[in-house]
Structure formats: C-alpha cells, structure tokens
Design a protein around this motif. Structure first.
Motif, PDB file in Angstrom:
ATOM      1  N   ASN A  87       0.831  -1.210   0.000  1.00 33.53           N
ATOM      2  CA  ASN A  87       0.000   0.000   0.000  1.00 33.53           C
ATOM      3  C   ASN A  87       0.864   1.258   0.000  1.00 33.53           C
ATOM      4  OD1 ASN A  87      -2.255  -1.633   0.097  1.00 33.53           O
ATOM      5  ND2 ASN A  87      -2.588  -1.382   2.289  1.00 33.53           N
ATOM      6  N   ASN A  88       2.053   1.173   0.620  1.00 38.02           N
ATOM      7  CA  ASN A  88       2.956   2.322   0.669  1.00 38.02           C
ATOM      8  C   ASN A  88       3.609   2.602  -0.674  1.00 38.02           C
ATOM      9  OD1 ASN A  88       3.070   3.291   3.558  1.00 38.02           O
ATOM     10  ND2 ASN A  88       3.466   1.118   3.875  1.00 38.02           N
ATOM     11  N   LYS A  89       3.453   1.693  -1.625  1.00 38.49           N
ATOM     12  CA  LYS A  89       4.026   1.889  -2.952  1.00 38.49           C
ATOM     13  C   LYS A  89       3.033   2.530  -3.911  1.00 38.49           C
ATOM     14  CE  LYS A  89       7.473  -1.704  -2.346  1.00 38.49           C
ATOM     15  NZ  LYS A  89       8.165  -2.880  -2.902  1.00 38.49           N
ATOM     16  N   ILE A  90       1.873   2.916  -3.381  1.00 37.51           N
ATOM     17  CA  ILE A  90       0.906   3.724  -4.132  1.00 37.51           C
ATOM     18  C   ILE A  90       1.097   5.175  -3.704  1.00 37.51           C
ATOM     19  CG2 ILE A  90      -1.533   4.156  -4.612  1.00 37.51           C
ATOM     20  CD1 ILE A  90      -2.134   1.281  -3.896  1.00 37.51           C
ATOM     21  N   ASP A  91       1.175   6.080  -4.657  1.00 36.28           N
ATOM     22  CA  ASP A  91       1.412   7.496  -4.377  1.00 36.28           C
ATOM     23  C   ASP A  91       0.317   8.346  -5.000  1.00 36.28           C
ATOM     24  OD1 ASP A  91       2.679   9.817  -3.506  1.00 36.28           O
ATOM     25  OD2 ASP A  91       3.858   9.980  -5.369  1.00 36.28           O
ATOM     26  N   PRO A  92      -0.411   9.163  -4.189  1.00 40.82           N
ATOM     27  CA  PRO A  92      -0.339   9.254  -2.732  1.00 40.82           C
ATOM     28  C   PRO A  92      -0.835   7.971  -2.065  1.00 40.82           C
ATOM     29  CG  PRO A  92      -2.173  10.551  -3.555  1.00 40.82           C
ATOM     30  CD  PRO A  92      -1.415  10.081  -4.753  1.00 40.82           C
ATOM     31  N   TYR A  93      -0.576   7.858  -0.778  1.00 40.95           N
ATOM     32  CA  TYR A  93      -0.898   6.623  -0.064  1.00 40.95           C
ATOM     33  C   TYR A  93      -2.387   6.277  -0.218  1.00 40.95           C
ATOM     34  CZ  TYR A  93      -1.646   3.295   3.720  1.00 40.95           C
ATOM     35  OH  TYR A  93      -2.000   2.182   4.448  1.00 40.95           O
ATOM     36  N   TYR A  94      -2.626   5.009  -0.440  1.00 41.90           N
ATOM     37  CA  TYR A  94      -4.005   4.527  -0.616  1.00 41.90           C
ATOM     38  C   TYR A  94      -4.106   3.146   0.030  1.00 41.90           C
ATOM     39  CZ  TYR A  94      -8.216   2.770  -2.964  1.00 41.90           C
ATOM     40  OH  TYR A  94      -9.453   2.230  -3.238  1.00 41.90           O
TER      41      TYR A  94
END
Length: 508
Positions: A87-94
């Motif tokens: 999930n932290n590799k989605i920008d912005p966090y999702y």
C-alpha cells in the motif's frame, strides 16, 4: 474487515457492473496492485471496484466458476501482511479494504478498492521489486491499462472533480446518521457487516462502508451518508424533497384546478418509494381488451410502471443536492412530467439529449448514491435509464418520452406520454395497478410455482436472494391486494403455493 456487499452478488456479477469486478485465480501482487490503482483512479467515475482472489472465471458467462478454487488458509496471513507494505508503494498513499470470505468451503480474498479522494494515483510497476518506476493505471472496460498521453492528462485534471456525494461535510455528525437505516440496508443487501453491527462502534461500521473521509483525528462524514441514512437530509441539503402536483384538466386548460400532494421527504430511497407508491396507487391504470376473434387478451397501461420508476429514480439520483429546488412531478391527463435540477452534464451532447435515446456521462454528481440504489434494486446500470424508459414505453404501445434542458444545463425535464387512446378504449377500465412486481418478486413467484410447496429457507437457497428480502417479498405476495400465494401445511414441513390468482398471473 467485512465489505458492504454480498459475496454471491460479486461472484455472479449481480447489481455491480462487470467492469467493476475482476477475478484472480491466484495471488499476483504486481498485477493486482495495478488494478487496485486503476480502481482508485476511477477514470470513468464508476465508483471503484472489487478484486476477488481465489476465483477462476467462466469463459462463456464471465461469472465465477463453481466450486471456487480458493486460497490456502496458510497463505492468507502472509498476503495481508504483505499488502501493508505494498500500500505504501501507491502514491499518494491509498489503502484498499480487504475481507476473507468462505465460499464453497474454501477461502477467497475480497479486495474492495473504492474511488480515491486524492487521485490521481500511481503505483510501482512491480510492487514486489525494491526498485521499480511508478506508473498511472486506469480501467478500459474490463481491463487495466497504463494511462498515457491524453488519458494521463485528463486523469490529472480529474484531481478536483470529486463527486459531490463523495465529499466530506463538516456539518454532518456521526450522530446525524441513523444506525437503524444503516443496519436495514446491510441486512437487505446481505452484507456480513450486519452480523458484526452490535459488536462494533458505529463509527467503525461507517468507516468500513467508506462513509468517512480524512485523517482519524478529524474524520468527516461523506454527503452520501446523509443522503442515504439520515432521516432528514434536508437539514444539510435544503429542499431535498419531492413535490407531486396533479392537474385533472391539464395545467394549460385549467391551471386553477390542481391537487397538491403533501411533500415527500426523508432519505433518498424512502422518497423514491413514497413517490412511486403514490403514482402506482393513484395514477397508473391498466386496460384489458378481449378481441372477439382472438383467444388472448390485450393488456396495456396508461403509463408503464417500469418507465415511471426509472424516471423517478434518475431524477433523485442525478439531481444536484446543492440546488435549493425540489424534484417536481406533474401529472396531467396526457403526460407525467418529472423536473429536476441541475441539468445533464456537459459531457452529454445536446444532440443526444434531443434524441432521448441514450445518455452516457463521463462524470457523475453522485456516483456512490447510484451504487447504493443499484444494491437496493432501485436503479439499473449506468447509462441504462433512458433506454429502459423508451423500451418500456415501446412495449406498451406508447409514444417515446421527451427530454428537455436549456443551454446552461440548469434543469432536466422528462415527459412521459399517456398511451394514445387509453381513455377512449371501449372495454371497461380495470382497477389501478397497485402492486406491480419487480424482477425479484417475479423470480420468487416462479420458484414457488416450480417447487410448491416451498419454504423461505429453500427460496433463499434457490434464488440467492437474502432471507430478509425473501421474507418481505413473501409478505407482499401473500397479503391483499395481491394474494398470489398462500402457506400450506404444518410449520415444520409446510410451504408456500400459488393461489388461483397467482397461477392466472403467471399465465398472462
């Protein structure tokens, strides 16, 4: 974390459009996170989507292959832990919602990815790799593709286009939302959240339903929560009501002869039901003509109920809840007019509006509201409203409906004509059609006919309809004025059978 929909509806692609559901046979995080990113970006404003892992798809029908293959129980904990990092590799966090459900004795992982409020999102092309470029993804039909060129430009422009019903509202408190209405909805759609309702804080239930937005220290309730689950949404959206006015002689011929029905207020589903109940009971009528040279009778209506239903639902679904104007329904001898504010989105051409055949918008004011109405069987899929109305009118022998708006798109008016010659038919007028049946009710009636006697539990198993809904349908079919079914036999081994009236109904 339970999802707010029924798992069988997902597996059979009922109520939710197929392009919002993706089945995965196994856990492939790189591919799955691209689809999560695409659903979060919600390029077509369809409301995000669902990924069900542990499912093979039937090639012919597109629904889940049964029995499901599932995921080994020992893998599930590891998958859920890995997702925290991914999930932290989605920008912005999702953060998508996840739920493990048992189907056919196997475990499947359901990932719910609602439309994000901070779009556009990008995700690492390979979330499993230490280094990988971030890319933007969108849905193209039932596929996930990389957003490039004009598509990426438009996706970036959508950052400030969060639909009104998805926005947080500072004025709405959690205490304004009715737990009874929320629970009734969850039970009606068959969500597992209903089972945990008494054991969880109400705020946590709303969060799992994606009805809150913002950081935990300052969460805001979304507008759609008040539209659906507040007993008085007009507190936040003034003049949220339906006004029905009847002109027995026509508003032009005698505007002074009018009947004003008490205004209809309440949550959106309740306003829809009350408005339709009034029209169904007091306005819609049918005729049965028996030709002398034919055995079969000819049945038609002044207004086909399904057309009116779709028009009323569309008016409350697509209206602008920031406008201080009611939905107005005007009933005259020759037509029903339904007026709502504001008008159709500018992504719909004036030519398409004038043709009144198919209106497909790229932007929805209230996309989540539409999802809820479909779950409650009050609305069909997106862009199907006008075709449904015109098709029902055609089958009834009526003229097509007419649509009107102005250049500034400030209003939307649909006029549904009375069937030509209805009042001049020679045969006597039948009683008003007080209780037309919807698809679920017809299905229950047919199952009873095929398996009679049959009990409620069996009807739930045969149809896949939640037991609470089956109970409500049985009550309607049993009682006057319908009385289409009756219970026969003892409580333990008895069941429902058709009455003579019910058998005649199915033979039409």
């Amino acid at each position: 974390m339970a999802i707010p929909v029924n798992i069988e509806d997902l597996l059979n692609k009922r109520k939710i459009e197929s392009n919002r559901i993706e089945f995965k046979k196994g856990w492939n995080p790189d591919r799955i996170y691209r689809t999560i990113c695409a659903f979060a970006n919600d390029f077509d404003n369809i409301g995000g989507g669902y990924i069900v892992v542990g499912i093979e798809e039937e090639e012919r029908t597109g629904i889940a292959k049964r029995p499901v293959i599932g995921l080994p129980i020992e893998e599930l904990d590891g998958i859920q832990k890995d997702m925290i990092g991914y999930n932290n590799k989605i920008d912005p966090y999702y953060m998508p919602r996840i739920d493990v459900q048992e189907v056919d004795g196997k475990n499947v992982l359901v990932i719910w990815a609602p439309a994000g409020v901070n779009r556009p999102y990008n995700v690492r092309e390979r979330v499993t790799a230490k280094q990988s470029p971030g890319k933007w993804y969108v849905r193209n039909g039932t596929s996930t593709i990389e957003a490039k060129g004009e598509v990426l430009d438009e996706l970036r422009e959508m950052a400030n286009r969060t639909p009104f019903d998805e926005r947080g509202n500072e004025r709405i408190e959690i205490s304004d939302i009715s737990p009874a209405l929320v629970l009734d909805y969850l039970q009606t759609v068959g969500s597992r959240l209903a089972n945990d309702f008494e054991n969880k804080p109400f705020g946590e239930i709303l969060e799992q339903m994606d009805l809150l937005t913002g950081p935990s220290e300052h969460q805001k309730v979304k507008n759609v929560a008040a539209m659906m689950f507040c007993k008085n949404p007009a507190k936040f959206f003034p003049t949220t009501q339906v006004d029905i006015v009847i002109f027995p002689e026509g508003c032009v011929k005698n505007p002074n002869n009018m009947i004003e029905v008490p205004k209809i207020v309440g949550p959106v589903p309740e306003m829809i039901k009350q408005a339709l109940d009034y029209i169904r009971t007091n306005v819609i009528k049918k005729r049965i003509i028996k030709p002398k040279d034919k055995a079969e009778s000819i049945t038609f209506f002044n207004y086909p109920y399904q057309a009116v239903e779709e028009a009323v639902v569309n008016a409350l679904y697509h209206r602008d809840y920031q406008e201080r104007e009611p939905v107005e329904i005007t009933i005259e001898p020759n037509q029903i007019s339904i007026l709502s504010y504001a008008g159709p989105d500018r992504s719909i051409s004036l030519d398409a509006i004038h043709k009144a055949e198919h209106l497909k918008s790229r932007r929805y004011r209230n996309r989540r509201l539409g999802d809820y109405l479909k779950e409650l069987q009050l609305s069909e899929g997106r862009a199907t409203g006008i075709p449904t109305i015109q098709d029902e009118l055609r089958k009834n022998g009526s003229e097509p409906a007419r649509i009107e708006t102005d250049e500034d798109r400030t209003y939307f008016l649909i006029e549904i004509p009375c069937r030509d010659g209805f009042e001049n038919a020679n045969e006597p007028l039948n009683e008003p059609l007080n209780e037309p049946l919807n698809d679920k009710e017809i299905l229950i009636l047919k199952e009873i006919s095929n398996r009679q006697p049959v009990n409620r539990k069996s009807l739930t198993q045969f149809t896949g309809i939640p037991v609470s809904t089956v109970t409500r349908i049985i009550s309607k079919l049993s009682n006057e004025p319908l009385a289409l079914i009756v219970r026969q036999g003892a409580k333990k081994d008895g069941g429902y059978i058709l009455t003579e009236k019910g058998s005649e109904f199915l033979m039409r």
